[in-house]
Design an enzyme around this catalytic site. Structure first.
Site, PDB file in Angstrom:
ATOM      1  N   LYS A  59      32.651  10.789   0.392  1.00  0.00           N
ATOM      2  CA  LYS A  59      32.821  11.701  -0.758  1.00  0.00           C
ATOM      3  C   LYS A  59      33.961  11.221  -1.653  1.00  0.00           C
ATOM      4  O   LYS A  59      34.868  11.987  -1.984  1.00  0.00           O
ATOM      5  CB  LYS A  59      33.069  13.155  -0.301  1.00  0.00           C
ATOM      6  CG  LYS A  59      31.832  13.795   0.269  1.00  0.00           C
ATOM      7  CD  LYS A  59      32.013  15.283   0.455  1.00  0.00           C
ATOM      8  CE  LYS A  59      32.886  15.582   1.642  1.00  0.00           C
ATOM      9  NZ  LYS A  59      33.071  16.997   1.898  1.00  0.00           N
ATOM     10  N   HIS A  60      33.944   9.932  -1.943  1.00  0.00           N
ATOM     11  CA  HIS A  60      34.925   9.388  -2.876  1.00  0.00           C
ATOM     12  C   HIS A  60      34.391   8.083  -3.459  1.00  0.00           C
ATOM     13  O   HIS A  60      33.376   7.544  -2.993  1.00  0.00           O
ATOM     14  CB  HIS A  60      36.288   9.176  -2.192  1.00  0.00           C
ATOM     15  CG  HIS A  60      36.269   8.205  -1.062  1.00  0.00           C
ATOM     16  ND1 HIS A  60      36.395   8.563   0.256  1.00  0.00           N
ATOM     17  CD2 HIS A  60      36.143   6.853  -1.056  1.00  0.00           C
ATOM     18  CE1 HIS A  60      36.356   7.502   1.023  1.00  0.00           C
ATOM     19  NE2 HIS A  60      36.195   6.442   0.255  1.00  0.00           N
ATOM     20  N   ALA A  61      35.092   7.597  -4.461  1.00  0.00           N
ATOM     21  CA  ALA A  61      34.831   6.258  -5.010  1.00  0.00           C
ATOM     22  C   ALA A  61      36.179   5.544  -5.061  1.00  0.00           C
ATOM     23  O   ALA A  61      37.228   6.156  -4.879  1.00  0.00           O
ATOM     24  CB  ALA A  61      34.226   6.370  -6.405  1.00  0.00           C
TER      25      ALA A  61
END
Ligand code: TYD
Length: 155
Positions: A59-61
């Protein structure tokens, strides 16, 4: 996952490893930096004991980090989102990794009880490289600086 799988999201792609299959005496998988892995490997981490079937990781970049992710045991669902296109990949083939390039939102879920994830990264851990807010990611990913040509030049 099929070896012929086509990745439609930007900043991704399949990264196969060299394999020596010698069953029933085992399979040998090899990842050499700048050969099998398209960058110099500065960090390796792995995730096991994914006992909670409802667990959601990722749930990130990342702003700059290059990574390649492998499912070296069991299976999980990898969801990719480049800000325009989304793709779901069932990860269950130890020899085939998926590139997680910069500005690619990724989520891992639906882990099998025996799932082990291994990741090769191009840099040491840097908390400031993370984008953890999805709205911020969407804004950045669709900004003029993130056109496909400019993204290609950054990497
Ligand atoms: P995080 O990247 O949020 O895990 P995931 O995306 O798989 O859910 O990392 C969890 C914690 O571990 C967070 O506090 C940062 C820390 N961490 C390190 O210190 N070094 C690392 O190389 C990584 C990947 C995480």
């Amino acid at each position: 996952m099929k070896k012929s799988l086509k990745l439609r999201v930007r900043q991704s792609g399949l990264v196969p490893l060299k394999v020596f299959r010698d069953l029933p005496d085992g399979n040998l998988f090899i990842a050499e930096g700048r050969r099998d892995i398209p960058f110099e490997i500065k960090r390796v981490y792995f995730i096991n004991s994914l006992a909670n079937p409802k667990a959601i990781r990722g749930k990130h970049a990342h702003r700059k980090l290059e990574q390649v992710i492998y499912c070296i045991s069991g299976s999980f669902l990898l969801q990719l989102d480049d800000g325009r296109t989304k793709q779901r990949i069932r990860m269950n083939e130890p020899s085939i990794g998926v590139r997680l390039g910069p500005m690619l939102w990724h989520t891992m879920s639906s882990f099998s009880y025996d799932c082990v994830i291994m990741v090769f990264a191009s840099a040491r851990y840097d908390a400031t490289d993370y984008i953890r807010d999805y709205d911020e990611f969407i804004t950045l990913a669709n900004s003029p600086a993130m056109t496909p040509t400019k993204l290609a030049k950054r990497t």
